[in-house]
Design an enzyme around this catalytic site. Structure first.
Site, PDB file in Angstrom:
ATOM      1  N   THR B  13       0.816  -1.207   0.000  1.00  0.00           N
ATOM      2  CA  THR B  13       0.000   0.000   0.000  1.00  0.00           C
ATOM      3  C   THR B  13       0.857   1.268   0.000  1.00  0.00           C
ATOM      4  O   THR B  13       0.737   2.124  -0.883  1.00  0.00           O
ATOM      5  CB  THR B  13      -0.919   0.011   1.245  1.00  0.00           C
ATOM      6  N   GLY B 134       0.705   8.587  10.352  1.00  0.00           N
ATOM      7  CA  GLY B 134       0.534   8.648   8.899  1.00  0.00           C
ATOM      8  C   GLY B 134       0.983   9.980   8.318  1.00  0.00           C
ATOM      9  O   GLY B 134       2.159  10.331   8.369  1.00  0.00           O
ATOM     10  N   ASP B 201      -0.037  -1.710  18.887  1.00  0.00           N
ATOM     11  CA  ASP B 201       0.352  -0.769  17.830  1.00  0.00           C
ATOM     12  C   ASP B 201       0.502   0.638  18.404  1.00  0.00           C
ATOM     13  O   ASP B 201       1.483   1.336  18.135  1.00  0.00           O
ATOM     14  CB  ASP B 201      -0.706  -0.809  16.722  1.00  0.00           C
ATOM     15  N   LYS B 205       3.947   3.230  18.855  1.00  0.00           N
ATOM     16  CA  LYS B 205       4.037   4.634  18.442  1.00  0.00           C
ATOM     17  C   LYS B 205       4.385   5.536  19.623  1.00  0.00           C
ATOM     18  O   LYS B 205       5.130   6.507  19.473  1.00  0.00           O
ATOM     19  CB  LYS B 205       2.730   5.051  17.781  1.00  0.00           C
TER      20      LYS B 205
END
Lengths: 430, 430
Positions: B13, B134, B201, B205
């Site tokens: 992706t 992101g 997850d 981060k």
């Protein structure tokens, strides 16, 4: 380079914040930059004034050339405000190969390109993060963080005073005049608030943002500006009923190489992230072709937030000096300026009308829209018994500005319409 | 340096997004960096797979050393994910003096310090903006934009899947299981969602953010992690009644040189800017000593948003190469790690209890808090007629974790308490 020498032009609110940080965080900045940052001189108007910080009294001067012509000084921080004097001082500092940091939005909006060009010619840095959004690192966000993207639209709440006023009007249902007085007594609004409430301050910030987001040399004259002095309690009430909040926003939009920049009170859906940016906070909402929607939020002004932006610039300058790459990060507008014509500026609109309280009035109004092939998204009609008239509030579907202006005129001329009380754009739906 | 040669490890992706941008925005990037950026090779598992972009089929390879040992390649972009293989490839690339960009949060959370040290030793760049948030430029925000400040607290919504699930549960009053299924069918959640829904997850981060915000070598083991699998519809309903929203947030807090990092479902006041960050969006809320409160908001994942972060890093690397300053922007943790003990971790707490529906039950509960000198901010009691019991929901005033755990135990042991159904921290009030 074991020491860097800094001269400050100005020792007001932001200057005090900068001196405070440079005093208390010496060791942190030395770790970050590998060098000691020392204050050499501070330009003031009145050296005898009592100040919050008095340990630098022997460094105060009333003579600008003690700083801008001082061979000992490496970096000049301009936090005095105003335009012509600071412009002159910065030019002299650059001529003398000093790097410059400024918090001066008025100056950068009017003479940014000229000063940046001068800095580039001299191989000097000129940073101005503090000029927009106080402590929010939005300029770096546009030039570095989103460097790879093409921005299509920016919507910014970039003036704290007007956002404070509109927030209070909205949350406490009070009039513009009342809140303005309160804001003035609390120090959130100046005694002459015109540059804030008439949108000029926001317009200047939009010029700076447009340069960086689009690399287009927009000038203040290109910005369509409308302030908040005419925003009525009724506008806010009806907006709420319809699911919107009124904010003074700057909008800079690029489409097909054509740019439109404006500042105006604007309706935003209450679930839009900008709608909950309240009081003196600022936020810049960025629509990128690839990244989608991002927002940078924070305090738009204040002694320490603004000083953080100035000193973060100072750290960048110090690092650049260490690496010998000063003057390499200057962004000058590269693209041609083409303004968007009125018939391609698209938006939804909010209208509030006073109409005669007689049968068929609403039908005449909706009939006009129908005839003109402009469709309506929402309509409210409510009687104002005391005045023997009715209030009609309309939100149109998306149309272009030229069409809207035509219909506005036809509406105003309609016999049942007593007065078009207000009209605003509606944003943030796409 | 008229050309830069890039090798991609991975063509999923994010890789597809990067290739898309490098193909369509060549001219823009050439303007920004003064050089042409060309794709040299792309590492794939299956060269015969049908791809969205097929014009690079002749550049595909299944042999990593075609990239990491290729003398033609200047910059390696790692977008293959996983840990051991990508770690090995990045080490080889750095050994061969290639600059590296990675979007790999798992790798950077586990082996970031080791890889950054290797890059620094080689004078190479290692950028990883895409690993957190992101398309949101939060890493640069911390290292550059807020460089001058001391961060005291970060609260991050840094996992899109769990934020999507909790948003849907909150807005549509549906159960965790129902939303998870829907999210899986829409591609917002993986078929094995455990790393997302169990908070791992987000924890990874938070490790990366803590390194940059505090310069402290926090490891994954230091992070207290709680997922969302046990969040009940009732928790969300009562939170709403009390004016809160439940979000899975990461919190990293530094106080007196002691750090606490945790990930857990947490109540935020509905008027807190993080409370309206919905669906797959991410946001990082930063409390600075001087700047006050800022927030960075945007898409936390997705092909193009993540690719924008990767290519913005690539632009930084290209500029660094032009200026000969690669490897100069590497942040390695400088400060000692001291974890905050439980008796100095302060918070408010939400508790939901099932209690016997008998006279005096609530009074026994509030009596216990009173006896223990812990004051309550809000209490709701409601009968659950069908089960012949009552539900009691409590929000405490601020206390420390150790005290809370003691009282939790006493509560659970109280004869009128059938079960302590849930407990969460309440944040964002200060």
């Amino acid at each position: 380079m074991d020491k860097l020498s800094v001269g400050l032009l100005g020792f007001g609110t932001v200057g005090t914040g900068v001196v405070h940080l440079l005093t208390n965080e010496q060791e942190k900045f030395r770790q970050q930059t590998g060098t000691q940052i020392l204050i050499n001189k501070i330009l003031v108007k009145d050296p005898d004034k009592i100040r919050k910080i008095d340990q630098y009294n022997q460094l105060l001067t009333t003579e600008p050339s003690d700083i801008v012509d001082n061979p000992e000084i490496d970096i000049v921080i301009e936090v005095m405000g105003g335009i012509e004097e600071s412009r002159k001082h910065i030019h002299t500092a650059l001529k003398n190969k000093k790097h410059v940091i400024t918090a001066n939005k008025d100056l950068m909006a009017l003479h940014g390109s000229e000063l940046l060009q001068a800095a580039a010619n001299q191989g000097c840095d000129l940073y101005y993060e503090a000029s927009v959004g106080g402590g929010i690192p939005i300029l770096r966000g546009l030039t570095d963080g989103l460097a790879a993207d093409r921005i299509k639209k920016l919507i910014g709440i970039v003036n704290g005073t007007t956002n404070y006023i509109l927030s209070k009007m909205s949350h406490h249902s009070v009039s513009y005049e009342e809140v303005l007085q309160e804001a003035q007594s609390l120090g959130f609004a100046e005694s002459d608030p015109s540059s804030d409430v008439e949108g000029l301050d926001a317009a200047r910030k939009m010029v700076i943002l447009s340069h960086l987001a689009y690399s287009i040399p927009v000038t203040l004259d290109d910005v369509v500006v409308e302030g908040i002095t005419h925003v009525a309690e009724e506008d806010i009430l009806y907006s709420k009923k319809l699911g919107y909040t009124i904010k003074l926003v700057g909008i800079a939009e690029l489409d097909n190489g054509e740019i439109d920049v404006r500042v105006a009170p604007t309706l935003l859906p209450t679930n839009h992230p900008l709608a909950s940016v309240d009081n003196e906070y600022n936020a810049i909402y960025v629509y990128g072709h690839s990244v989608g929607e991002t927002m940078f939020y924070g305090p738009g002004a204040g002694e320490l937030p603004t000083a953080i932006a100035v000193v973060s610039d100072l750290i960048s300058v110090a690092k650049n000096m260490k690496h010998g790459i000063n003057g390499q990060h200057i962004f000058l507008p590269q693209n041609e300026k083409k303004l968007k014509p009125a018939d391609s500026i698209e938006s939804q609109y909010f209208l509030r009308l006073h109409v005669k309280d007689e049968p068929g009035a609403l039908s005449k109004i909706t009939g006009l829209f129908n005839e003109q092939e402009m469709s309506l998204q929402k309509v409210i009609q409510e009687p104002i018994v005391s005045k023997k008239l009715a209030e009609v509030v309309i939100i149109t579907h998306t149309t272009n500005q030229q069409r809207f202006e035509q219909i506005y005129q036809l509406l105003a001329d309609l016999d049942v319409v007593i007065d078009v009380k207000s009209n605003y754009r509606v944003e943030g739906m796409n």
